[in-house]
Write a protein that holds these residues in place. Structure first.
Motif, PDB file in Angstrom:
ATOM      1  N   PRO A 229     -34.877  28.490 -24.382  1.00  0.00           N
ATOM      2  CA  PRO A 229     -35.166  28.491 -22.944  1.00  0.00           C
ATOM      3  C   PRO A 229     -34.306  29.528 -22.206  1.00  0.00           C
ATOM      4  O   PRO A 229     -34.794  30.213 -21.301  1.00  0.00           O
ATOM      5  N   GLN A 230     -33.049  29.679 -22.632  1.00  0.00           N
ATOM      6  CA  GLN A 230     -32.167  30.695 -22.039  1.00  0.00           C
ATOM      7  C   GLN A 230     -32.738  32.107 -22.251  1.00  0.00           C
ATOM      8  O   GLN A 230     -32.745  32.926 -21.332  1.00  0.00           O
ATOM      9  N   ASP A 231     -33.230  32.382 -23.492  1.00  0.00           N
ATOM     10  CA  ASP A 231     -33.859  33.680 -23.789  1.00  0.00           C
ATOM     11  C   ASP A 231     -35.035  33.938 -22.849  1.00  0.00           C
ATOM     12  O   ASP A 231     -35.196  35.058 -22.347  1.00  0.00           O
ATOM     13  N   LEU A 232     -35.865  32.917 -22.644  1.00  0.00           N
ATOM     14  CA  LEU A 232     -37.049  33.081 -21.789  1.00  0.00           C
ATOM     15  C   LEU A 232     -36.636  33.413 -20.370  1.00  0.00           C
ATOM     16  O   LEU A 232     -37.248  34.274 -19.726  1.00  0.00           O
ATOM     17  N   ALA A 233     -35.585  32.779 -19.888  1.00  0.00           N
ATOM     18  CA  ALA A 233     -35.062  33.068 -18.545  1.00  0.00           C
ATOM     19  C   ALA A 233     -34.533  34.503 -18.498  1.00  0.00           C
ATOM     20  O   ALA A 233     -34.820  35.258 -17.561  1.00  0.00           O
ATOM     21  N   THR A 234     -33.773  34.912 -19.516  1.00  0.00           N
ATOM     22  CA  THR A 234     -33.253  36.286 -19.592  1.00  0.00           C
ATOM     23  C   THR A 234     -34.410  37.281 -19.578  1.00  0.00           C
ATOM     24  O   THR A 234     -34.369  38.282 -18.860  1.00  0.00           O
ATOM     25  N   LEU A 235     -35.446  36.986 -20.366  1.00  0.00           N
ATOM     26  CA  LEU A 235     -36.606  37.882 -20.437  1.00  0.00           C
ATOM     27  C   LEU A 235     -37.298  38.034 -19.083  1.00  0.00           C
ATOM     28  O   LEU A 235     -37.678  39.146 -18.702  1.00  0.00           O
ATOM     29  N   GLN A 236     -37.458  36.920 -18.385  1.00  0.00           N
ATOM     30  CA  GLN A 236     -38.053  36.955 -17.033  1.00  0.00           C
ATOM     31  C   GLN A 236     -37.279  37.920 -16.159  1.00  0.00           C
ATOM     32  O   GLN A 236     -37.849  38.811 -15.515  1.00  0.00           O
ATOM     33  N   ALA A 237     -35.953  37.757 -16.157  1.00  0.00           N
ATOM     34  CA  ALA A 237     -35.084  38.602 -15.331  1.00  0.00           C
ATOM     35  C   ALA A 237     -35.200  40.072 -15.757  1.00  0.00           C
ATOM     36  O   ALA A 237     -35.307  40.957 -14.915  1.00  0.00           O
TER      37      ALA A 237
END
Ligand code: 9D3
Length: 253
Positions: A229-237
């Protein structure tokens, strides 16, 4: 693990097998490679391995007889092998396939030459494998690619200098930028974070860089990669940041 290679050019394998990781794995008895010359399984006076294509067309076709005799001779002498035909029509070699092949005790790799292999050989083959969509002169270099990729996964083959576990940390992603000395080269400095000694912060930075590199160069890999989930948030940013950057350069061009 045992590799058997059926080829008309066994000499193409000499120097790659005598260098680096593959050489060391053989010396340590972790890997055994046997080269078999297809020509040795011919029965005619001129030891012919190929012939003209039925129906015409460019290139010579590898005859089925010598190849199938070679497959049978290897299995009679050494035992059951998983048989792979290297061919441009094969399924693409991926890390997933490489991992599966590394579970086998014995692989037999058949190298065709430019022109192709008689289709009836397929009846004796467990899998047909290609290394990518470009045309080579034969299956020898692809066989070496399979050997290298599978060989490095065998237990104890890799020393500390390459790490399979580090690979699995970045499973499905491309590697971000890496640096060694000197600290400054041609006016370009090593990012300060890598010299900070803060290992947790370094791990976060590296993960972010791996995501950024993959997003920029091979975005089609992202849906397949195991992302937190952290990766997905990083990717969004990162995606937003990249879109804004793109807009900014548009205005200055
Ligand atoms: C008349 C030539 N061909 C049509 C394009 C067929 C052909 C057969 C065999 C072309 C090249 C070859 C030799 N290549 C391989 O055997 C091969 C290969 C490759 O060329 N690319 C990627 N993976 C592989 S695995 C074996």
């Amino acid at each position: 693990m045992e590799f058997h290679i059926l080829t008309v050019f066994p000499e193409m394998f000499a120097s790659p097998l005598q260098a680096s990781v593959l050489q060391r794995a053989q010396v340590r008895g972790l890997l055994r490679v046997y080269l078999h010359n297809i020509r040795d399984f011919t029965r005619d006076r001129h030891r012919v391995t190929d012939d003209y294509a039925y129906g015409g067309g460019p290139g010579m076709i590898m005859k089925p007889g010598p190849i199938v005799s070679g497959i049978q001779a290897v299995q009679e002498r050494f035992g059951r092998a998983y048989v792979i035909l290297l061919s441009p029509q094969g399924i693409l070699l991926t890390q997933r396939l490489v991992k599966n092949l590394a579970q086998q005790e014995r692989l037999l790799l058949i190298c065709g030459r430019y022109g192709g292999v008689d289709a009836r050989v397929q009846a004796y083959v467990d899998a047909e494998v290609s290394i990518g969509d470009y045309v080579l002169t034969g299956g020898e270099l692809p066989a070496l690619v399979v050997l290298d990729a599978v060989g490095r996964l065998l237990p104890n083959v890799l020393g500390d200098e390459h790490s399979v576990t580090e690979d699995s940390l970045f499973h499905g992603l491309l590697q971000g930028p890496v640096y060694t000395r000197p600290e400054e080269f041609a006016g370009m400095r090593v990012p300060a974070i890598l010299r900070s000694g803060n290992h947790a912060a370094i791990a976060v930075w590296r993960r972010r860089q791996a995501l950024l590199t993959t997003l920029r160069r091979r975005p089609e890999l992202l849906p397949q990669a195991p992302l937190t989930p952290q990766d997905l948030a990083t990717l969004q940013a990162l995606q937003t940041q990249e879109a804004l950057q793109e807009q900014a350069t548009e205005h200055t061009s």
